[in-house]
Design a protein around this motif. Structure first.
Motif, PDB file in Angstrom:
ATOM      1  N   ARG A 119       0.839  -1.198   0.000  1.00 11.89           N
ATOM      2  CA  ARG A 119       0.000   0.000   0.000  1.00 11.89           C
ATOM      3  C   ARG A 119       0.877   1.252   0.000  1.00 11.89           C
ATOM      4  N   PHE A 120       1.949   1.204   0.775  1.00  9.81           N
ATOM      5  CA  PHE A 120       2.903   2.315   0.821  1.00  9.81           C
ATOM      6  C   PHE A 120       3.509   2.561  -0.557  1.00  9.81           C
ATOM      7  N   LEU A 121       3.954   1.500  -1.227  1.00 10.46           N
ATOM      8  CA  LEU A 121       4.570   1.641  -2.556  1.00 10.46           C
ATOM      9  C   LEU A 121       3.589   2.231  -3.569  1.00 10.46           C
ATOM     10  N   ILE A 122       2.383   1.703  -3.587  1.00 11.08           N
ATOM     11  CA  ILE A 122       1.388   2.161  -4.564  1.00 11.08           C
ATOM     12  C   ILE A 122       1.022   3.618  -4.321  1.00 11.08           C
ATOM     13  N   ARG A 123       0.796   3.978  -3.056  1.00 12.39           N
ATOM     14  CA  ARG A 123       0.390   5.344  -2.736  1.00 12.39           C
ATOM     15  C   ARG A 123       1.507   6.343  -3.030  1.00 12.39           C
ATOM     16  N   GLU A 124       2.735   5.984  -2.681  1.00 14.33           N
ATOM     17  CA  GLU A 124       3.842   6.930  -2.806  1.00 14.33           C
ATOM     18  C   GLU A 124       4.510   6.918  -4.175  1.00 14.33           C
ATOM     19  N   ARG A 125       4.095   5.999  -5.036  1.00 14.15           N
ATOM     20  CA  ARG A 125       4.672   5.959  -6.383  1.00 14.15           C
ATOM     21  C   ARG A 125       4.464   7.274  -7.106  1.00 14.15           C
ATOM     22  N   HIS A 126       3.343   7.907  -6.850  1.00  9.44           N
ATOM     23  CA  HIS A 126       3.052   9.219  -7.428  1.00  9.44           C
ATOM     24  C   HIS A 126       2.770  10.221  -6.309  1.00  9.44           C
ATOM     25  N   GLY A 127       3.406  10.021  -5.174  1.00 14.37           N
ATOM     26  CA  GLY A 127       3.161  10.850  -4.000  1.00 14.37           C
ATOM     27  C   GLY A 127       3.911  12.162  -4.011  1.00 14.37           C
ATOM     28  N   GLY A 128       3.844  12.862  -2.868  1.00 10.65           N
ATOM     29  CA  GLY A 128       4.368  14.204  -2.802  1.00 10.65           C
ATOM     30  C   GLY A 128       5.805  14.345  -2.349  1.00 10.65           C
ATOM     31  N   VAL A 129       6.416  13.258  -1.862  1.00 11.07           N
ATOM     32  CA  VAL A 129       7.806  13.342  -1.403  1.00 11.07           C
ATOM     33  C   VAL A 129       8.722  12.895  -2.543  1.00 11.07           C
ATOM     34  N   ALA A 130       9.448  13.838  -3.113  1.00  6.14           N
ATOM     35  CA  ALA A 130      10.216  13.576  -4.333  1.00  6.14           C
ATOM     36  C   ALA A 130      11.238  12.468  -4.158  1.00  6.14           C
ATOM     37  N   GLU A 131      11.950  12.459  -3.020  1.00  3.36           N
ATOM     38  CA  GLU A 131      12.991  11.452  -2.804  1.00  3.36           C
ATOM     39  C   GLU A 131      12.402  10.039  -2.792  1.00  3.36           C
ATOM     40  N   VAL A 132      11.257   9.899  -2.163  1.00  2.00           N
ATOM     41  CA  VAL A 132      10.594   8.596  -2.104  1.00  2.00           C
ATOM     42  C   VAL A 132      10.072   8.199  -3.476  1.00  2.00           C
ATOM     43  N   ARG A 133       9.484   9.152  -4.178  1.00  2.00           N
ATOM     44  CA  ARG A 133       8.969   8.892  -5.527  1.00  2.00           C
ATOM     45  C   ARG A 133      10.088   8.442  -6.464  1.00  2.00           C
ATOM     46  N   ARG A 134      11.231   9.113  -6.383  1.00  2.00           N
ATOM     47  CA  ARG A 134      12.366   8.733  -7.238  1.00  2.00           C
ATOM     48  C   ARG A 134      12.896   7.362  -6.855  1.00  2.00           C
ATOM     49  N   ALA A 135      12.907   7.053  -5.560  1.00  2.00           N
ATOM     50  CA  ALA A 135      13.401   5.752  -5.108  1.00  2.00           C
ATOM     51  C   ALA A 135      12.528   4.619  -5.647  1.00  2.00           C
ATOM     52  N   ILE A 136      11.214   4.827  -5.652  1.00  2.00           N
ATOM     53  CA  ILE A 136      10.308   3.808  -6.188  1.00  2.00           C
ATOM     54  C   ILE A 136      10.541   3.630  -7.685  1.00  2.00           C
ATOM     55  N   ALA A 137      10.692   4.739  -8.413  1.00  2.00           N
ATOM     56  CA  ALA A 137      10.945   4.660  -9.853  1.00  2.00           C
ATOM     57  C   ALA A 137      12.242   3.911 -10.131  1.00  2.00           C
ATOM     58  N   THR A 138      13.265   4.187  -9.338  1.00  2.00           N
ATOM     59  CA  THR A 138      14.546   3.510  -9.514  1.00  2.00           C
ATOM     60  C   THR A 138      14.433   2.016  -9.244  1.00  2.00           C
ATOM     61  N   GLU A 139      13.736   1.663  -8.162  1.00  2.00           N
ATOM     62  CA  GLU A 139      13.571   0.254  -7.814  1.00  2.00           C
ATOM     63  C   GLU A 139      12.762  -0.491  -8.867  1.00  2.00           C
ATOM     64  N   LEU A 140      11.728   0.135  -9.413  1.00  2.00           N
ATOM     65  CA  LEU A 140      10.937  -0.508 -10.462  1.00  2.00           C
ATOM     66  C   LEU A 140      11.759  -0.698 -11.732  1.00  2.00           C
ATOM     67  N   LEU A 141      12.635   0.266 -12.022  1.00  2.00           N
ATOM     68  CA  LEU A 141      13.522   0.131 -13.181  1.00  2.00           C
ATOM     69  C   LEU A 141      14.473  -1.036 -12.988  1.00  2.00           C
ATOM     70  N   LEU A 142      15.040  -1.151 -11.790  1.00  2.00           N
ATOM     71  CA  LEU A 142      15.932  -2.279 -11.489  1.00  2.00           C
ATOM     72  C   LEU A 142      15.175  -3.602 -11.577  1.00  2.00           C
ATOM     73  N   PHE A 143      13.938  -3.587 -11.101  1.00  2.00           N
ATOM     74  CA  PHE A 143      13.089  -4.768 -11.162  1.00  2.00           C
ATOM     75  C   PHE A 143      12.879  -5.200 -12.611  1.00  2.00           C
ATOM     76  N   SER A 144      12.567  -4.236 -13.477  1.00  2.00           N
ATOM     77  CA  SER A 144      12.348  -4.532 -14.893  1.00  2.00           C
ATOM     78  C   SER A 144      13.612  -5.067 -15.551  1.00  2.00           C
ATOM     79  N   ARG A 145      14.743  -4.472 -15.215  1.00  2.00           N
ATOM     80  CA  ARG A 145      16.004  -4.918 -15.816  1.00  2.00           C
ATOM     81  C   ARG A 145      16.376  -6.324 -15.359  1.00  2.00           C
TER      82      ARG A 145
END
Length: 231
Positions: free
Chosen positions: A131-157
């Protein structure tokens, strides 16, 4: 979906938090790790129905049973804590799906049903983290949002590397493999979001999973027919 007191993920978090608050034994390093985990667990409980940006350091410290100034012995900032939560949650997801596709090479193309079954079990056992990941994926804290994007990119790779080991995809280039992996990851993340926003009824959950299975099957069928461009 609603967490229950007997949920494996919830129970273990609460147990660790109580242990960190109550135990007096152990080395200094062990106590520090227990307190650090208590801070993470307290945060996950706080963001179960709120955004990460809406909680305060003071609330997190109180939930972990420490004074606010002690927070900085474990994390540089709330943003640092949020990034750690992202990394921990994605580690759980990657490990689960890695186990599900461990024998990918010998079995050939992954099956949608197996992948979704593994994902569903993790959503049920670690609902608060997802729930935390889904909510914060497009959330208001930039550092957290970027961290999720980075982790998803690593996941895809990582998934793209596994796909490259499947004989029918051996001739695919890196770009095509990453596009296919991105599609699979996107379907899975969308499914998680829909499950968490659902009404908790078994019939609703079954319909969502069946829809996701059809989407993945279509992707797999398309992959089987795709002819990569000659290099």
């Amino acid at each position: 979906m609603t967490s229950t007191p007997d949920s494996p993920g919830t129970t273990s978090r609460r147990t660790r938090t109580k242990r960190a608050r109550g135990e007096s034994g152990g080395s200094r390093a062990e106590k520090k790790e227990q307190t650090r985990q208590a801070l993470l667990d307290a945060t996950i409980e706080l963001v179960d129905d709120r955004s990460f940006g809406s909680i305060s350091l003071r609330e997190v410290a109180r939930g972990a049973g420490i004074v606010p100034t002690a927070f900085y012995r474990h994390f540089a900032s709330m943003e640092d804590l949020g990034v750690t939560l992202v990394e921990d949650a994605m580690r759980v997801l990657r490990r689960a799906l890695r186990e599900a596709r461990r024998d990918l090479t010998s079995r050939g193309m992954p099956t949608a049903r197996d992948s979704l079954s593994t994902l569903l079990k993790k959503v049920h056992s670690d609902e608060s983290q997802f729930r935390f990941l889904i909510r914060e994926r497009h959330g208001g804290v930039a550092e957290v949002r970027r961290a999720i994007a980075t982790e998803l990119l690593l996941f895809s790779r990582e998934l793209a590397i596994d796909l490259a080991r499947v004989p029918p995809l051996a001739e695919w280039g890196a770009v095509d493999l990453e596009v296919a992996a991105d599609l699979i990851v996107s379907i899975m993340m969308t499914t998680v979001a829909e499950l968490l926003d659902g009404d908790g009824r078994e019939a609703t959950e079954r319909a969502l999973v069946e829809r996701a299975e059809k989407q993945l099957v279509m992707v797999f069928l398309g992959m089987a027919q795709w002819r990569p461009e000659s290099s």
